[in-house]
Write an enzyme that holds these catalytic residues in place. Structure first.
Site, short mmCIF file in Angstrom:
data_model
loop_
_atom_site.label_atom_id
_atom_site.label_comp_id
_atom_site.label_asym_id
_atom_site.label_seq_id
_atom_site.Cartn_x
_atom_site.Cartn_y
_atom_site.Cartn_z
N CYS A 81 0.75 -1.26 0.00
CA CYS A 81 0.00 0.00 0.00
C CYS A 81 0.78 1.32 0.00
O CYS A 81 0.74 2.08 -0.96
CB CYS A 81 -0.93 0.01 1.21
SG CYS A 81 -1.93 -1.46 1.38
N LYS A 137 -8.93 6.05 1.75
CA LYS A 137 -7.71 5.77 2.51
C LYS A 137 -6.57 6.71 2.11
O LYS A 137 -6.35 6.96 0.94
CB LYS A 137 -7.33 4.30 2.21
CG LYS A 137 -5.93 3.88 2.61
CD LYS A 137 -5.83 2.37 2.56
CE LYS A 137 -4.41 1.88 2.40
NZ LYS A 137 -4.30 0.42 2.48
N HIS A 139 -3.01 6.89 4.18
CA HIS A 139 -1.83 6.03 4.43
C HIS A 139 -0.50 6.68 4.02
O HIS A 139 0.45 6.00 3.66
CB HIS A 139 -1.98 4.67 3.71
CG HIS A 139 -1.23 3.59 4.40
ND1 HIS A 139 -1.09 2.31 3.89
CD2 HIS A 139 -0.55 3.57 5.58
CE1 HIS A 139 -0.38 1.58 4.70
NE2 HIS A 139 -0.04 2.31 5.74
N HIS A 238 -9.40 -4.49 0.70
CA HIS A 238 -8.37 -4.74 1.73
C HIS A 238 -9.07 -5.26 2.99
O HIS A 238 -10.19 -4.86 3.28
CB HIS A 238 -7.69 -3.40 2.01
CG HIS A 238 -6.48 -3.46 2.90
ND1 HIS A 238 -6.55 -3.73 4.24
CD2 HIS A 238 -5.17 -3.25 2.63
CE1 HIS A 238 -5.32 -3.70 4.77
NE2 HIS A 238 -4.46 -3.40 3.81
N ASP A 296 -3.83 -0.65 -6.03
CA ASP A 296 -2.53 -0.19 -5.52
C ASP A 296 -1.49 -1.29 -5.46
O ASP A 296 -0.30 -1.03 -5.34
CB ASP A 296 -2.69 0.48 -4.14
CG ASP A 296 -3.04 -0.51 -3.04
OD1 ASP A 296 -3.59 -1.58 -3.33
OD2 ASP A 296 -2.75 -0.20 -1.86
CA CA Z 1 -2.92 -2.24 -0.88
#
Ligand code: CA
Length: 498
Positions: A81, A137, A139, A238, A296
């Site tokens: 990720c 998301k 991250h 995920h 991703d």
């Molecule tokens: Ca991922």
């Protein structure tokens, strides 16, 4: 009087000129495309209908693929990720700035995030007067300077960590690094049950998370009256594996429970994409919106030591998330833009690195030399020109693992402790089943030189892996507490002076 009239006339001419220029500028402005980058999280290459899945239903993604350009050799820059997102959002290999492992969720750490020296595509588009939003998301750092609102996004709805629970009832404002049994949470997804954020405010969500993100994306599309760029960064599919029962029921034909839930998660994301397309059409923004869809990294599929994590299919590729084999980095990748793009398949190398320069260029920005490792890929896609990438490169932890791919060959060292590296001809063996290293020393040399050249401009790793980071952090707290205990054991020497 005459003088005044002349000036008046001049003024009238000037005024009309301005009006025309303004109208032209406005028209030009209106003609600039909108961008929606839809990023799935850990989606298997073989788990979309257009790549051959018969188990999982993805009619909306398939429609984007059929009407748009399918990149049959589309790659991300990392097999998991955080680093993959860092490459995508900057258009630069993340090794350039040393971000080769996931960020731990650490709201007080000013090092744990996407280096502040780097510009995101949102920062660049904002300067070009685009409205920018990210939903889902992040991250890329949880401390304030890393927050999406401080990295070019006018609008943020989502979460800062690497994963999140899908049902509102699991949300808690209490987060702890230490589990009930006293052990440290090494998952790297700390923060995964915190409330969602709308910009910098905690907000509740009332439905299944993927649905909340899709609904918010629809509102973002409706409420924008100027060119926009929306980064719709779903965390689906995920883990944790969670989906609404009614959707899980659609997948009763899948025996394995984990895969069944995973399929439902993909399905929910696909339904959300359907709503977004519907909203674009309703708002008459569909024709001039470039939608880029990709994952991703590869889906969670079996690899050594993780036999129980096996719910995605990266067919026909080998391994999955976390691996430099094709299953980890070769992803579903689509460009869809009704106004400009006709249905096609592009076989040249395409990278997530191309997204930032492509949209900046389409928005009217200049692509300065050495600012990107990617390219404006649109002319190559539209005219079926050869890929601008002579080769693509990967690296983890400073080079303990690495890979390089040209049009035909791929060489890689997939494991930190691997004794040797491998060479494949992907034209004949796309599933990396026949290692031809021993008989092709000339190709080995050529690819090694390419990788070495590329690596000259890379930095050393600047982040610790989550496990090491948490361990060091606990050591730091332990040392601090020991010191404080020592201090507290001393008798107080303070006296009031009088
Ligand atoms: Ca991922």
């Amino acid at each position: 009087m005459k003088f005044l009239r002349v000036n008046c006339n001049k003024f009238v001419i000037w005024f009309f000129c301005i009006m025309i220029v303004n109208a032209e500028a406005k028209e030009e402005l209106q003609e600039r495309p909108n961008f929606i980058i839809i990023l799935a999280d850990d989606l298997g290459y073989g788990d979309v209908g257009y790549n051959g899945s018969t188990e999982i239903f993805t009619p909306n993604i398939d429609k984007l693929a059929q009407e748009g350009i399918i990149c049959s050799n589309g790659y991300v820059t990392h097999p998991y990720c955080g680093p993959s997102r860092a490459g995508l959002i900057t258009g630069k290999y993340q090794a350039r700035f040393g971000m080769e492992v996931n960020c731990s969720y650490s709201p007080y750490d000013l090092q744990m995030g996407l280096s502040l020296s780097e510009k995101t595509f949102a920062t660049r588009l904002k300067l070009l007067d685009y409205s920018t939003g990210i939903i889902g998301k992040w991250h890329l750092g949880a401390a304030k300077p890393f927050h999406p609102n401080n990295r070019g996004f006018d609008y943020f709805y989502g979460f800062l960590s690497g994963g999140h629970c899908y049902f509102p009832e699991d949300v808690s404002t209490i987060q702890t690094l230490i589990s009930d049994d006293g052990s440290i949470n090494y998952s790297g997804n700390e923060g995964g049950t915190l409330p969602l954020l709308r910009n910098d405010k905690n907000v509740e969500f009332s439905s299944y998370l993927t649905r909340s993100f899709s609904k918010d994306a629809v509102d973002f599309i409706k409420n924008n009256n100027k060119p926009f760029c929306l980064f719709l960064s779903y965390n689906a599919p995920h883990g944790p594996l969670e989906a609404p029962n009614e959707t899980i029921k659609k997948y009763a034909h899948i025996k394995d429970w984990n895969r069944r839930v995973y399929a439902a998660m993909v399905d929910e994301m696909d339904q959300g994409i359907g709503l977004i397309i519907e909203a674009l059409k309703k708002e008459k923004k569909y024709d001039n919106t470039l939608i880029i869809f990709l994952s991703d990294n590869g889906g969670v599929a079996p690899k050594d030591g993780f036999a129980n994590e096996n719910w995605a299919s990266n067919f026909p590729f080998k391994h999955g998330k976390g691996s430099f084999y094709e299953g980890g980095i070769h992803v579903p990748f689509i460009f869809h833009w009704p106004k400009m793009i006709d249905s096609n398949v592009y076989n040249g190398l395409v990278s997530s690195l191309d997204i930032a320069p492509t949209i900046v260029s389409l928005a009217g920005g200049d692509l300065l030399e050495n600012e990107f490792d990617g390219y404006d890929i649109i002319p190559h896609l539209l005219n079926n020109l050869p890929s601008p990438h002579d080769a693509l490169f990967w690296r983890e932890a400073g080079g303990l693992c690495w890979a390089v791919r040209t049009e035909k060959y791929k060489m890689l060292k997939n494991k930190w402790d691997a004794k040797d590296f491998e060479l494949y001809n992907l034209a004949t063996h796309p599933n990396e089943s026949k290692n031809i290293k021993k008989t092709n020393s000339d190709i080995v040399k050529k690819l090694a030189l390419k990788w070495n050249d590329w690596n000259v401009n890379n930095s050393r790793t600047s982040l610790l892996q989550s496990y090491d980071y948490q361990k060091k952090r606990q050591e730091m707290y332990n040392n601090l507490n020991e010191q404080l205990k020592k201090d507290a054991s001393q008798k107080s020497t303070y006296k009031i002076k009088f």
